[in-house]
Scaffold this motif. Structure first.
Motif, mmCIF file in Angstrom:
data_model
loop_
_atom_site.group_PDB
_atom_site.id
_atom_site.type_symbol
_atom_site.label_atom_id
_atom_site.label_comp_id
_atom_site.label_asym_id
_atom_site.label_seq_id
_atom_site.Cartn_x
_atom_site.Cartn_y
_atom_site.Cartn_z
ATOM 1 N N GLY A 58 0.799 -1.216 0.000
ATOM 2 C CA GLY A 58 0.000 0.000 0.000
ATOM 3 C C GLY A 58 0.834 1.270 0.000
ATOM 4 O O GLY A 58 0.289 2.380 -0.005
ATOM 5 N N ARG A 59 2.145 1.131 -0.032
ATOM 6 C CA ARG A 59 3.024 2.289 -0.051
ATOM 7 C C ARG A 59 3.125 2.858 -1.459
ATOM 8 O O ARG A 59 2.523 2.341 -2.402
ATOM 9 N N SER A 60 3.882 3.920 -1.621
ATOM 10 C CA SER A 60 4.060 4.515 -2.944
ATOM 11 C C SER A 60 4.737 3.516 -3.873
ATOM 12 O O SER A 60 5.418 2.588 -3.430
ATOM 13 N N SER A 61 4.573 3.716 -5.172
ATOM 14 C CA SER A 61 5.190 2.811 -6.142
ATOM 15 C C SER A 61 6.691 2.731 -5.948
ATOM 16 O O SER A 61 7.286 1.650 -6.007
ATOM 17 N N ALA A 62 7.321 3.877 -5.704
ATOM 18 C CA ALA A 62 8.773 3.894 -5.503
ATOM 19 C C ALA A 62 9.166 3.086 -4.287
ATOM 20 O O ALA A 62 10.161 2.342 -4.306
ATOM 21 N N ASP A 63 8.383 3.182 -3.209
ATOM 22 C CA ASP A 63 8.690 2.441 -1.992
ATOM 23 C C ASP A 63 8.483 0.943 -2.200
ATOM 24 O O ASP A 63 9.266 0.125 -1.697
ATOM 25 N N VAL A 64 7.426 0.563 -2.908
ATOM 26 C CA VAL A 64 7.171 -0.857 -3.176
ATOM 27 C C VAL A 64 8.309 -1.432 -4.019
ATOM 28 O O VAL A 64 8.828 -2.525 -3.738
ATOM 29 N N GLN A 101 11.351 -1.899 -1.867
ATOM 30 C CA GLN A 101 11.196 -3.036 -0.964
ATOM 31 C C GLN A 101 11.369 -4.354 -1.714
ATOM 32 O O GLN A 101 12.068 -5.265 -1.245
ATOM 33 N N LEU A 102 10.768 -4.468 -2.892
ATOM 34 C CA LEU A 102 10.910 -5.692 -3.680
ATOM 35 C C LEU A 102 12.360 -5.895 -4.124
ATOM 36 O O LEU A 102 12.851 -7.026 -4.150
ATOM 37 N N ASP A 103 13.041 -4.806 -4.466
ATOM 38 C CA ASP A 103 14.460 -4.909 -4.825
ATOM 39 C C ASP A 103 15.251 -5.534 -3.679
ATOM 40 O O ASP A 103 16.109 -6.409 -3.887
ATOM 41 N N GLY A 104 14.997 -5.047 -2.469
ATOM 42 C CA GLY A 104 15.701 -5.568 -1.306
ATOM 43 C C GLY A 104 15.382 -7.023 -1.034
ATOM 44 O O GLY A 104 16.258 -7.800 -0.651
ATOM 45 N N LEU A 105 14.137 -7.420 -1.258
ATOM 46 C CA LEU A 105 13.740 -8.808 -1.029
ATOM 47 C C LEU A 105 14.349 -9.744 -2.073
ATOM 48 O O LEU A 105 14.897 -10.799 -1.735
ATOM 49 N N VAL A 106 14.251 -9.369 -3.332
ATOM 50 C CA VAL A 106 14.758 -10.230 -4.407
ATOM 51 C C VAL A 106 16.259 -10.439 -4.267
ATOM 52 O O VAL A 106 16.786 -11.514 -4.600
ATOM 53 N N LEU A 166 0.180 -4.609 -6.418
ATOM 54 C CA LEU A 166 0.044 -5.926 -7.044
ATOM 55 C C LEU A 166 0.545 -5.910 -8.485
ATOM 56 O O LEU A 166 1.167 -6.881 -8.942
ATOM 57 N N ARG A 167 0.293 -4.832 -9.187
ATOM 58 C CA ARG A 167 0.791 -4.737 -10.568
ATOM 59 C C ARG A 167 2.324 -4.733 -10.593
ATOM 60 O O ARG A 167 2.950 -5.315 -11.491
ATOM 61 N N ILE A 168 2.923 -4.105 -9.604
ATOM 62 C CA ILE A 168 4.385 -4.088 -9.523
ATOM 63 C C ILE A 168 4.915 -5.488 -9.206
ATOM 64 O O ILE A 168 5.913 -5.933 -9.779
#
Length: 288
Positions: free
Chosen positions: A82-88, A91-96, A123-125
């Protein structure tokens, strides 16, 4: 025979935040050494987020990846979609970057259905990154989830615990028939899977559980098909809450319902296809 447990939790209150465990018998370290492997049947495991909402999902995923856990094949990490697109994206970069992360979970079970749309862009991201989304909801939210997923048609989705149906009321109850109808509609969506798991934790009545649970499993298997259904333990939640029971007992119950020809899919192949994009693309599954 290969068995991939598609939903396992581990935690350590000395390391992370787990307020939802307060007062429970498992409010203590629950680590891979204690993990119930279905009487030795489990040869692979997928960890699913356990830390509180608001906890650092990257820290949890990194901690899990560093545990001695030979069966671990993938991590479904927490994520705040639910965060901004940049934040999502960050976060995904850090997880991957952790390596074993194959999907994410943003808990929806305590979110009002009218607020589901707040994670549509997230979800689209997730879909664009090729990650799987674990949907953890309650039975009255299944239709809202189906509507939400229209915003991300390319997303691969795994429904946790059959959408937590009203086990003690039975599938013939008003709530049960509503769940069954909504689940069939959700199953019509491509790239959508279901975990045959978590129902012991949803029951407070052992007699009702024994009487009704098979019908819920049979319906989920019928509408999704074995090629989109996967077995999971939900350890240690489903062994410790509700009516409880061991993973070996759960495997035996599901095994009685699943035809012999479909067992390889339900026991391993479906989970591996759902969580590994190359397996979906090539039609194969990673070696376990």
């Amino acid at each position: 025979m290969t068995l991939v447990d598609a939903h396992v939790h581990v935690w350590d209150p000395r390391v992370g935040s787990y307020a939802w465990l307060e007062g429970s018998v498992v409010n203590r370290p629950m680590l891979p050494a204690e993990y119930s492997r279905g009487g030795g049947q489990s040869t692979g495991a997928i960890f699913v987020q356990a830390a509180d909402d608001g906890a650092d999902p990257i820290a949890e995923a990194r901690w899990v990846s560093g545990l001695h856990w030979p069966e671990l094949v993938g991590i479904v990490a927490g994520a705040d979609l639910g965060r901004s697109s940049a934040d999502v994206i960050a976060q995904l970069d850090g997880l991957v970057a952790i390596g074993k992360v194959v999907g994410v979970r943003h808990l929806l079970q305590d979110t009002a259905p009218e607020r589901f749309s707040a994670i549509a862009e997230g979800l689209r991201i997730v879909a664009a990154r090729g990650l799987t989304f674990d949907a953890c909801i309650r039975h009255g939210q299944v239709r809202a989830l189906t509507a939400l997923l229209e915003s991300a048609p390319e997303l691969t989705v795994v429904l946790d615990h059959l959408g937590k149906p009203p086990v003690d009321e039975g599938i013939g109850s008003m709530a049960g028939t509503a769940w069954a109808s909504a689940l069939a509609d959700l199953a019509a969506r491509p790239q959508t899977y279901v975990k045959l798991s978590g129902l012991t934790a949803e029951s407070q009545d052992s007699a009702a559980f024994t009487r009704y649970v098979d019908a819920f499993l049979e319906h989920a298997l019928n509408v999704f098909g074995p090629e989109r259904a996967m077995i999971a333990s939900d350890w240690p939640v489903s062994t410790s809450f509700g009516v409880g029971g061991s993973f070996a007992e759960w495997v035996a119950r599901v095994r009685r319902i699943v035809p012999d020809t479909a067992w390889p899919a339900v026991s391993a192949q479906t989970a591996l296809r759902a969580y590994f994009p190359r397996a979906r693309r090539d039609g194969g599954v990673p070696a376990i």
